[in-house]
Design a protein around this motif. Structure first.
Motif, PDB file in Angstrom:
ATOM      1  N   GLU A 187       0.732  -1.103   0.176  1.00 43.46           N
ATOM      2  CA  GLU A 187      -0.024   0.031  -0.135  1.00 43.46           C
ATOM      3  C   GLU A 187       0.915   1.301  -0.031  1.00 43.46           C
ATOM      4  N   ASN A 188       0.641   2.275  -0.725  1.00 38.09           N
ATOM      5  CA  ASN A 188       1.120   3.425  -1.030  1.00 38.09           C
ATOM      6  C   ASN A 188       2.592   3.284  -1.940  1.00 38.09           C
ATOM      7  N   GLY A 189       2.850   2.180  -2.378  1.00 39.71           N
ATOM      8  CA  GLY A 189       4.124   1.908  -3.049  1.00 39.71           C
ATOM      9  C   GLY A 189       4.029   2.480  -4.294  1.00 39.71           C
ATOM     10  N   LEU A 190       4.979   2.498  -5.053  1.00 40.40           N
ATOM     11  CA  LEU A 190       5.099   3.423  -6.385  1.00 40.40           C
ATOM     12  C   LEU A 190       5.582   2.432  -7.558  1.00 40.40           C
ATOM     13  N   ILE A 191       4.876   2.591  -8.681  1.00 35.49           N
ATOM     14  CA  ILE A 191       5.230   1.796  -9.954  1.00 35.49           C
ATOM     15  C   ILE A 191       5.534   2.960 -10.734  1.00 35.49           C
ATOM     16  N   LEU A 192       6.668   2.978 -11.420  1.00 32.95           N
ATOM     17  CA  LEU A 192       6.975   3.739 -12.408  1.00 32.95           C
ATOM     18  C   LEU A 192       7.190   3.227 -13.741  1.00 32.95           C
ATOM     19  N   VAL A 193       6.735   3.598 -14.666  1.00 31.29           N
ATOM     20  CA  VAL A 193       6.829   3.229 -16.105  1.00 31.29           C
ATOM     21  C   VAL A 193       7.499   4.183 -17.062  1.00 31.29           C
ATOM     22  N   GLY A 243       9.078  10.527 -21.064  1.00 33.37           N
ATOM     23  CA  GLY A 243       7.522  10.310 -20.402  1.00 33.37           C
ATOM     24  C   GLY A 243       7.870   9.229 -19.538  1.00 33.37           C
ATOM     25  N   LEU A 244       7.588   9.487 -18.245  1.00 33.57           N
ATOM     26  CA  LEU A 244       7.451   8.578 -17.167  1.00 33.57           C
ATOM     27  C   LEU A 244       6.062   8.537 -16.211  1.00 33.57           C
ATOM     28  N   THR A 245       5.583   7.665 -16.202  1.00 37.04           N
ATOM     29  CA  THR A 245       4.196   7.425 -15.371  1.00 37.04           C
ATOM     30  C   THR A 245       4.729   7.236 -13.842  1.00 37.04           C
ATOM     31  N   ILE A 246       4.121   7.860 -13.041  1.00 37.28           N
ATOM     32  CA  ILE A 246       4.418   7.773 -11.456  1.00 37.28           C
ATOM     33  C   ILE A 246       2.830   7.270 -10.964  1.00 37.28           C
ATOM     34  N   ALA A 247       2.734   5.975 -10.546  1.00 41.73           N
ATOM     35  CA  ALA A 247       1.428   5.293 -10.021  1.00 41.73           C
ATOM     36  C   ALA A 247       1.697   5.044  -8.810  1.00 41.73           C
ATOM     37  N   SER A 302      -2.347   7.811 -10.648  1.00 43.28           N
ATOM     38  CA  SER A 302      -1.258   8.015 -11.365  1.00 43.28           C
ATOM     39  C   SER A 302      -1.003   9.556 -12.152  1.00 43.28           C
ATOM     40  N   VAL A 303       0.119   9.710 -12.467  1.00 41.27           N
ATOM     41  CA  VAL A 303       0.503  10.883 -13.286  1.00 41.27           C
ATOM     42  C   VAL A 303       1.339  10.670 -14.295  1.00 41.27           C
ATOM     43  N   LEU A 304       1.475  11.230 -15.316  1.00 39.50           N
ATOM     44  CA  LEU A 304       2.304  10.903 -16.451  1.00 39.50           C
ATOM     45  C   LEU A 304       3.183  12.264 -16.635  1.00 39.50           C
ATOM     46  N   LEU A 305       4.378  12.250 -16.425  1.00 40.54           N
ATOM     47  CA  LEU A 305       5.178  13.280 -16.280  1.00 40.54           C
ATOM     48  C   LEU A 305       5.995  13.309 -17.763  1.00 40.54           C
ATOM     49  N   ALA A 306       6.065  14.411 -18.380  1.00 41.88           N
ATOM     50  CA  ALA A 306       7.014  14.567 -19.520  1.00 41.88           C
ATOM     51  C   ALA A 306       8.327  14.988 -19.241  1.00 41.88           C
ATOM     52  N   ILE A 307       8.907  14.042 -18.395  1.00 39.87           N
ATOM     53  CA  ILE A 307      10.494  14.041 -18.340  1.00 39.87           C
ATOM     54  C   ILE A 307      11.259  12.982 -19.156  1.00 39.87           C
TER      55      ILE A 307
END
Length: 228
Positions: free
Chosen positions: A155-161, A205-209, A197-202
């Motif tokens: 819970e509260n863990g992050l998946i980065l795509v 492109g990197l999604t942080i969920a 989640s949010v998709l960042l234009a870094i």
């Protein structure tokens, strides 16, 4: 706002410069030629380290090692006594990666597993124990990796795509191949009620969920509303 080269240079200047070990790995990876584009840039590595520290990650799972720069960044952020489990289909760059990890002093925090990632992920304990996961491998496999990881996320863990813009092609209506696969996984993540989640234009492109807590799922909210 349009990101001019001047603004980009300014943004990059706000990141601490690479250490000697990191710079050597950057140079060694660049020397490989065109394939070096698979490696994340230094500023993204700094973000991975920061996020790992923010969630106090003790167990990190990475899909896609390549020459090990992202692995090194994650290992810098893992909590004391923690581990980074990194998976790659090929051992072609393992020597380069291992040398860099040792030089950076993080090799004892890393376990590399060579072979197809999906069976390896399926073999992980079926319990929520992963604090942070980073997916940066074959694009057509992203959706399968996602579905194997989400139930195992704490819970509260992050998946980065990573590469969720795919050089902008993911935004094309007629996307095909890898871009189409990325487009589909982006839509899947956006609709997944288990995460926010949010998709960042870094970079590309990197999604942080974030894996929601059990009480945040819609079904749990509904039950809570009718509980006396």
């Amino acid at each position: 706002m349009r990101l001019t080269s001047r603004i980009v240079d300014y943004v990059l200047a706000q990141v601490a410069p690479p250490t000697a070990a990191e710079q050597r790995l950057i140079d060694d990876t660049t020397a490989l030629g065109g394939i070096a584009e698979m490696q994340i840039p230094h500023e993204q590595g700094a973000l991975l380290t920061l996020l790992a520290k923010l969630v106090d990650a003790r167990t990190i799972v990475e899909v896609g090692t390549f020459t090990g720069y992202s692995t090194l960044a994650l290992a810098k952020g893992v909590a004391p006594g923690g581990v980074v489990l990194t998976h790659d289909i090929s051992s072609d760059w393992s020597e380069l990666a291992t040398r860099a990890w040792k030089e950076a002093g993080v090799a004892d925090r890393i376990q590399q597993r060579i072979g197809p990632a999906a069976p390896a992920l399926a073999g992980l304990p079926e319990e929520p124990f992963i604090d942070l996961a980073f997916i940066d491998a074959d694009k057509v496999g992203y959706l399968e990796y996602w579905e194997l990881l989400v139930p195992r996320m704490a819970e509260n863990g992050l998946i980065l795509v990573d590469n969720v813009l795919y050089a902008g092609e993911a935004a094309d209506e007629d996307a095909t191949g890898n871009a189409k696969a990325i487009q589909e996984v982006n839509a899947h993540i956006r609709a997944d009620e288990r995460v926010e989640s949010v998709l960042l234009a870094i970079s590309d492109g990197l999604t942080i969920a974030r894996k929601k807590r059990a009480r945040e799922f819609p079904g749990d909210r509904a039950r809570a509303e009718v509980t006396p």
